[in-house]
Motif scaffolding. Structure first.
Motif, short mmCIF file in Angstrom:
data_model
loop_
_atom_site.label_atom_id
_atom_site.label_comp_id
_atom_site.label_asym_id
_atom_site.label_seq_id
_atom_site.Cartn_x
_atom_site.Cartn_y
_atom_site.Cartn_z
N ALA A 88 -2.02 6.78 -5.31
CA ALA A 88 -2.32 5.78 -4.29
C ALA A 88 -2.49 4.43 -4.95
O ALA A 88 -2.93 4.32 -6.09
CB ALA A 88 -3.59 6.17 -3.53
N ASN A 102 -8.20 4.64 -5.38
CA ASN A 102 -8.32 5.26 -4.06
C ASN A 102 -8.21 4.18 -2.99
O ASN A 102 -8.84 3.13 -3.06
CB ASN A 102 -9.67 5.97 -3.93
CG ASN A 102 -9.84 7.08 -4.93
OD1 ASN A 102 -9.77 6.84 -6.14
ND2 ASN A 102 -10.06 8.29 -4.46
N THR A 103 -7.42 4.46 -1.96
CA THR A 103 -7.18 3.47 -0.91
C THR A 103 -7.98 3.75 0.35
O THR A 103 -7.91 2.97 1.31
CB THR A 103 -5.69 3.43 -0.55
OG1 THR A 103 -5.27 4.73 -0.12
CG2 THR A 103 -4.86 2.99 -1.75
N SER A 134 -3.30 12.84 -5.61
CA SER A 134 -2.10 12.14 -5.20
C SER A 134 -2.10 10.79 -5.89
O SER A 134 -3.05 10.41 -6.56
CB SER A 134 -2.05 11.96 -3.68
OG SER A 134 -3.09 11.09 -3.26
N SER A 147 0.85 -1.18 0.00
CA SER A 147 0.00 0.00 0.00
C SER A 147 0.89 1.23 0.00
O SER A 147 1.88 1.29 0.74
CB SER A 147 -0.90 0.01 1.24
OG SER A 147 -1.70 1.17 1.26
N SER A 201 -5.38 12.84 0.56
CA SER A 201 -4.27 12.04 0.01
C SER A 201 -4.79 10.97 -0.94
O SER A 201 -4.36 9.82 -0.90
CB SER A 201 -3.49 11.40 1.16
OG SER A 201 -3.01 12.38 2.05
N GLN A 202 -5.74 11.35 -1.77
CA GLN A 202 -6.37 10.39 -2.68
C GLN A 202 -6.29 10.90 -4.12
O GLN A 202 -6.22 12.10 -4.37
CB GLN A 202 -7.83 10.19 -2.29
CG GLN A 202 -8.05 9.60 -0.90
CD GLN A 202 -7.47 8.21 -0.77
OE1 GLN A 202 -7.49 7.41 -1.70
NE2 GLN A 202 -6.90 7.92 0.40
N ARG A 210 0.75 5.76 -0.67
CA ARG A 210 0.06 7.01 -1.00
C ARG A 210 1.09 8.13 -0.91
O ARG A 210 1.82 8.23 0.08
CB ARG A 210 -1.09 7.30 -0.01
CG ARG A 210 -2.30 6.41 -0.19
CD ARG A 210 -3.48 6.96 0.57
NE ARG A 210 -3.22 7.03 2.01
CZ ARG A 210 -4.00 7.65 2.87
NH1 ARG A 210 -5.05 8.32 2.45
NH2 ARG A 210 -3.72 7.65 4.16
#
Length: 485
Positions: free
Chosen positions: A141, A169-170, A139, A5, A134-135, A7
């Motif tokens: 991710a 998106n996470t 950004s 994972s 932060s998506q 980001r």
């Protein structure tokens, strides 16, 4: 590697929000020995927006059958237009407060107090804004699980692009998220006793509502690790964490306190607490994992809170040498009095039961039939008592889950190791004239050098399963000399 994972992106975010609060209260002296205080607070707290709209969320279809990215000013295909904050505000946050003080016998020292209050958690919006800032598209991710057509390695773990993944998106937040709040109530009786002592017995309860719940609705259910990416419910999306306000908690405690006011050179404070806390949203004991095991079965997350501590005894004391003055020991003997007066011994002792832990499974388990599991989850309960045996707990109480199924062991069912600590300080302060003072002090933490285990290994397929992982700080001592002028 099982999962990866990542980001990253710009940290130049400019959050904006506002809070409006109104509060009114009044006091009533109903009787000379009975008073009542009541108040009501209203708060309107806006979810945070970003000055330039650089936040993103996911519009989730019913039953998590689909997900689409949305940014401020856009409409989602499933729930319609989103506000600039991407979270709908709420307008009904009323918080009542009430308190009562009663002295049932005016000529006696007994006092009874009771109270209730409701309290919101306004800073919860800060966490949500940081997640959405932060998506993508603001950004980069990605969150991957190893699969047959995309095997993760240390070299490629952050660069693989799963085929067909258009939503990377996470993290996502429920657009109907509501602020968490806590109802708190208390009742206590206080009575003066001979020898300058005070006894207080009290009860406190807290009910948490709309607490944060994190789940991974687009994770593959237990099965073959070779097809984890292909078996995601939303095929065009990577695995993401979904945060909603569906959690609940309940805490009850009985507290008994015996205090001696400083008299004849001695004071102490003893407090015993018997408590229990249950929730479905605190971290797994010792695992640091807040994500629900099965996103479709939140009821299985209900168990003891990770901070639940059934028994706790705190004792603190201060003793000064009974030397000096006209009635003290060695009165009239200047040299002995000067040598022995003003010494002080203070210390504290804590005895507590441990916080609970969860039996877990980690790693890649594959069977000949190709129905193993990969990742982290809870173990399977065998039905044997957890507290049997000569170790910290009974290792045979848990085993690996059947292939293709989640483990049925509850959260925090293993009693953690208790703790004992005794700290002490001995010293004196000596006057050397006007505005000059010499201080000498010796301090010791964990004076008895008792071993307090900080954590146990509860991963059932680990080689050190059932053994302690770490210990708290051992005995330390230091001497301090300070000259003040």
């Amino acid at each position: 590697p099982q999962t990866s994972s990542i980001r990253y992106g710009t940290s130049a975010t400019y959050f904006r929000g506002s809070v409006v609060g109104l509060f009114g209260q009044d006091d009533w002296r109903i009787l000379p020995n009975l008073s009542l205080n009541a108040g009501l607070r209203y708060e309107y707290i806006t979810p945070l927006t970003e000055k330039y709209g650089h936040i993103a969320n996911l519009d989730i279809a019913p039953y998590f059958t689909g997900a689409a990215p949305v940014i401020p000013g856009e409409s989602g295909p499933y729930t319609g237009a989103f506000p600039r904050s991407l979270i709908d505000p709420e307008h009904h946050d009323f918080a009542p407060r009430i308190g009562l003080a009663w002295k049932p016998m005016p000529k006696r020292s007994m006092q009874i107090r009771a109270g209730y209050g409701l309290y919101y958690v306004p800073n919860a919006y800060n966490q949500l804004a940081n997640l959405m800032a932060s998506q993508p598209p603001w950004s980069t991710a990605n969150q991957l699980s190893t699969s047959l057509d995309g095997v993760l390695t240390l070299a490629t773990g952050f660069t693989l692009t799963p085929p067909g993944k258009t939503v990377t998106n996470t993290a996502a937040v429920d657009r109907y998220y509501r602020l968490p709040y806590a109802d708190s109530w208390s009742f206590s009786i206080q009575q003066d006793l001979p020898a300058a002592m005070v006894l207080e017995v009290g009860y406190r309860g807290t009910k948490g509502t709309r607490l944060n719940i994190e789940r991974s609705p687009n994770s593959a259910p237990p099965g073959s690790p070779l097809t984890a990416e292909q078996r995601r419910q939303i095929g065009n999306a990577v695995g993401f964490t979904y945060l909603s306000s569906d959690g609940n908690s309940i805490y009850n405690s009985l507290q008994v306190r015996l205090m001696r006011r400083f008299r004849r050179g001695v004071s102490f404070n003893m407090q015993y607490t018997l408590a229990k806390s249950i929730d479905d949203s605190s971290t797994f004991g010792g695992a640091g994992n807040t994500v629900a095991q099965d996103p479709n079965d939140l009821a299985a997350e209900r168990g003891l809170s990770s901070f639940d501590q059934r028994h706790k005894l705190n004792v603190s004391m201060v003793w000064t040498s009974p030397v000096g003055g006209t009635n003290g020991l060695l009165a009239g003997r200047p040299w002995a009095e000067r040598l022995l007066k003003d010494w002080q011994l203070s210390g504290g002792m804590t005895v507590a039961s441990g916080t609970p832990l969860t039996a877990r499974v980690l790693g890649n388990r594959s069977d000949s039939g190709g129905t193993g599991t990969v990742g982290a989850g809870r173990a399977e309960a065998t039905g044997l008592p957890v507290t049997d045996g000569s170790g910290f707990f009974n290792p045979a109480a848990f085993t690996l889950p059947p292939a293709g199924f989640y483990g049925n062991a509850g959260r925090n069912t293993i009693p953690g190791p208790g703790t004992f600590s005794l700290n002490a300080t001995f010293g004196r302060s000596i006057d050397l004239g006007e505005r000059k003072r010499l201080e000498f002090r010796v301090e010791s933490n964990n004076l008895t050098n008792h071993v307090n285990y900080a954590n146990l290994q509860t991963v059932i397929n680990a080689t050190d399963y059932g053994l302690p992982l770490a210990a708290s700080v051992m005995r330390t001592m230091q001497a301090v000399v300070r000259f003040r002028f």
